[in-house]
Design a protein around this motif. Structure first.
Motif, PDB file in Angstrom:
ATOM      1  N   UNK A  22      10.534 -22.783   5.270  1.00 34.88           N
ATOM      2  CA  UNK A  22      10.031 -21.750   6.181  1.00 34.88           C
ATOM      3  C   UNK A  22       9.468 -20.617   5.344  1.00 34.88           C
ATOM      4  N   UNK A  23       8.703 -19.753   5.993  1.00 39.77           N
ATOM      5  CA  UNK A  23       8.168 -18.585   5.309  1.00 39.77           C
ATOM      6  C   UNK A  23       6.794 -18.792   4.727  1.00 39.77           C
ATOM      7  N   UNK A  24       6.074 -19.800   5.230  1.00 39.57           N
ATOM      8  CA  UNK A  24       4.757 -20.112   4.688  1.00 39.57           C
ATOM      9  C   UNK A  24       3.782 -18.948   4.797  1.00 39.57           C
ATOM     10  N   UNK A  25       4.028 -18.011   5.705  1.00 38.74           N
ATOM     11  CA  UNK A  25       3.108 -16.896   5.905  1.00 38.74           C
ATOM     12  C   UNK A  25       3.382 -15.708   4.978  1.00 38.74           C
ATOM     13  N   UNK A  26       4.468 -15.757   4.215  1.00 41.71           N
ATOM     14  CA  UNK A  26       4.771 -14.679   3.274  1.00 41.71           C
ATOM     15  C   UNK A  26       3.761 -14.729   2.141  1.00 41.71           C
ATOM     16  N   UNK A  27       3.218 -13.578   1.793  1.00 46.30           N
ATOM     17  CA  UNK A  27       2.204 -13.494   0.737  1.00 46.30           C
ATOM     18  C   UNK A  27       2.583 -12.399  -0.259  1.00 46.30           C
ATOM     19  N   UNK A  28       1.991 -12.481  -1.434  1.00 44.23           N
ATOM     20  CA  UNK A  28       2.158 -11.445  -2.447  1.00 44.23           C
ATOM     21  C   UNK A  28       0.806 -10.780  -2.636  1.00 44.23           C
ATOM     22  N   UNK A  29       0.770  -9.484  -2.419  1.00 45.63           N
ATOM     23  CA  UNK A  29      -0.474  -8.724  -2.542  1.00 45.63           C
ATOM     24  C   UNK A  29      -0.488  -7.980  -3.871  1.00 45.63           C
ATOM     25  N   UNK A  30      -1.687  -7.650  -4.318  1.00 47.02           N
ATOM     26  CA  UNK A  30      -1.841  -6.841  -5.529  1.00 47.02           C
ATOM     27  C   UNK A  30      -1.377  -5.425  -5.208  1.00 47.02           C
ATOM     28  N   UNK A  31      -0.606  -4.858  -6.118  1.00 47.65           N
ATOM     29  CA  UNK A  31      -0.143  -3.475  -5.955  1.00 47.65           C
ATOM     30  C   UNK A  31      -0.423  -2.733  -7.253  1.00 47.65           C
ATOM     31  N   UNK A  32      -0.960  -1.545  -7.148  1.00 45.50           N
ATOM     32  CA  UNK A  32      -1.204  -0.740  -8.346  1.00 45.50           C
ATOM     33  C   UNK A  32       0.123  -0.247  -8.879  1.00 45.50           C
ATOM     34  N   UNK A  33       0.484  -0.736 -10.045  1.00 47.55           N
ATOM     35  CA  UNK A  33       1.739  -0.341 -10.646  1.00 47.55           C
ATOM     36  C   UNK A  33       1.626   0.932 -11.450  1.00 47.55           C
ATOM     37  N   UNK A  34       2.738   1.474 -11.844  1.00 46.41           N
ATOM     38  CA  UNK A  34       2.796   2.679 -12.661  1.00 46.41           C
ATOM     39  C   UNK A  34       2.134   2.408 -14.007  1.00 46.41           C
ATOM     40  N   UNK A  35       1.254   3.292 -14.418  1.00 46.60           N
ATOM     41  CA  UNK A  35       0.534   3.163 -15.689  1.00 46.60           C
ATOM     42  C   UNK A  35      -0.235   1.843 -15.787  1.00 46.60           C
ATOM     43  N   UNK A  36      -0.760   1.368 -14.662  1.00 40.00           N
ATOM     44  CA  UNK A  36      -1.577   0.156 -14.681  1.00 40.00           C
ATOM     45  C   UNK A  36      -0.799  -1.133 -14.843  1.00 40.00           C
ATOM     46  N   UNK A  37       0.510  -1.091 -14.627  1.00 43.97           N
ATOM     47  CA  UNK A  37       1.315  -2.304 -14.768  1.00 43.97           C
ATOM     48  C   UNK A  37       0.935  -3.328 -13.707  1.00 43.97           C
ATOM     49  N   UNK A  38       1.089  -4.600 -14.057  1.00 50.52           N
ATOM     50  CA  UNK A  38       0.838  -5.709 -13.140  1.00 50.52           C
ATOM     51  C   UNK A  38       2.055  -5.849 -12.231  1.00 50.52           C
ATOM     52  N   UNK A  39       1.924  -5.421 -10.993  1.00 54.05           N
ATOM     53  CA  UNK A  39       3.021  -5.563 -10.044  1.00 54.05           C
ATOM     54  C   UNK A  39       2.492  -6.205  -8.774  1.00 54.05           C
ATOM     55  N   UNK A  40       3.378  -6.777  -8.019  1.00 53.81           N
ATOM     56  CA  UNK A  40       3.005  -7.384  -6.750  1.00 53.81           C
ATOM     57  C   UNK A  40       3.817  -6.763  -5.637  1.00 53.81           C
ATOM     58  N   UNK A  41       3.361  -6.981  -4.424  1.00 54.07           N
ATOM     59  CA  UNK A  41       4.036  -6.472  -3.243  1.00 54.07           C
ATOM     60  C   UNK A  41       4.163  -7.630  -2.266  1.00 54.07           C
ATOM     61  N   UNK A  42       5.414  -7.985  -1.911  1.00 52.26           N
ATOM     62  CA  UNK A  42       5.644  -9.085  -0.979  1.00 52.26           C
ATOM     63  C   UNK A  42       5.351  -8.587   0.431  1.00 52.26           C
ATOM     64  N   UNK A  43       4.493  -9.331   1.136  1.00 49.56           N
ATOM     65  CA  UNK A  43       4.065  -8.947   2.472  1.00 49.56           C
ATOM     66  C   UNK A  43       4.579  -9.986   3.467  1.00 49.56           C
ATOM     67  N   UNK A  44       5.286  -9.497   4.477  1.00 53.20           N
ATOM     68  CA  UNK A  44       5.790 -10.363   5.539  1.00 53.20           C
ATOM     69  C   UNK A  44       4.747 -10.410   6.646  1.00 53.20           C
ATOM     70  N   UNK A  45       4.736 -11.457   7.464  1.00 53.82           N
ATOM     71  CA  UNK A  45       3.788 -11.516   8.589  1.00 53.82           C
ATOM     72  C   UNK A  45       3.934 -10.289   9.490  1.00 53.82           C
TER      73      UNK A  45
END
Length: 79
Positions: A22-45
């Motif tokens: 289950x959870x096929x609709x959960x996605x990870x979006x690009x998020x601007x991290x502190x000092x340009x760090x590569x971070x993601x943001x988990x997005x629920x439907x």
């Protein structure tokens, strides 16, 4: 809360979906991290947000009735 890369979060979400089926609709979006760090943001439907809004709306001004106190029958003694 620690931040994790978008790639790591995508991997973990995929593991979650595979394990739970289950959870096929959960996605990870690009998020601007502190000092340009590569971070993601988990997005629920959006249905999750809609449910929260619905419950909040229903809760406004709603009060549960007072529970009637339970009284134990008085013990009768044989005289």
């Amino acid at each position: 809360m620690p931040f994790h890369s978008k790639q790591t979060l995508e991997h973990w979400v995929a593991e979650f979906v595979d394990a739970r089926g289950a959870g096929e609709e959960v996605r990870v979006a690009v998020q601007d991290g502190h000092n340009g760090q590569d971070t993601g943001l988990v997005v629920m439907p959006q249905v999750a947000a809609e449910l929260c809004a619905f419950l909040q709306e229903r809760s406004l001004g709603h009060y549960e009735p007072e529970a009637e106190p339970r009284t134990k029958p008085e013990a009768t003694t044989a005289e």
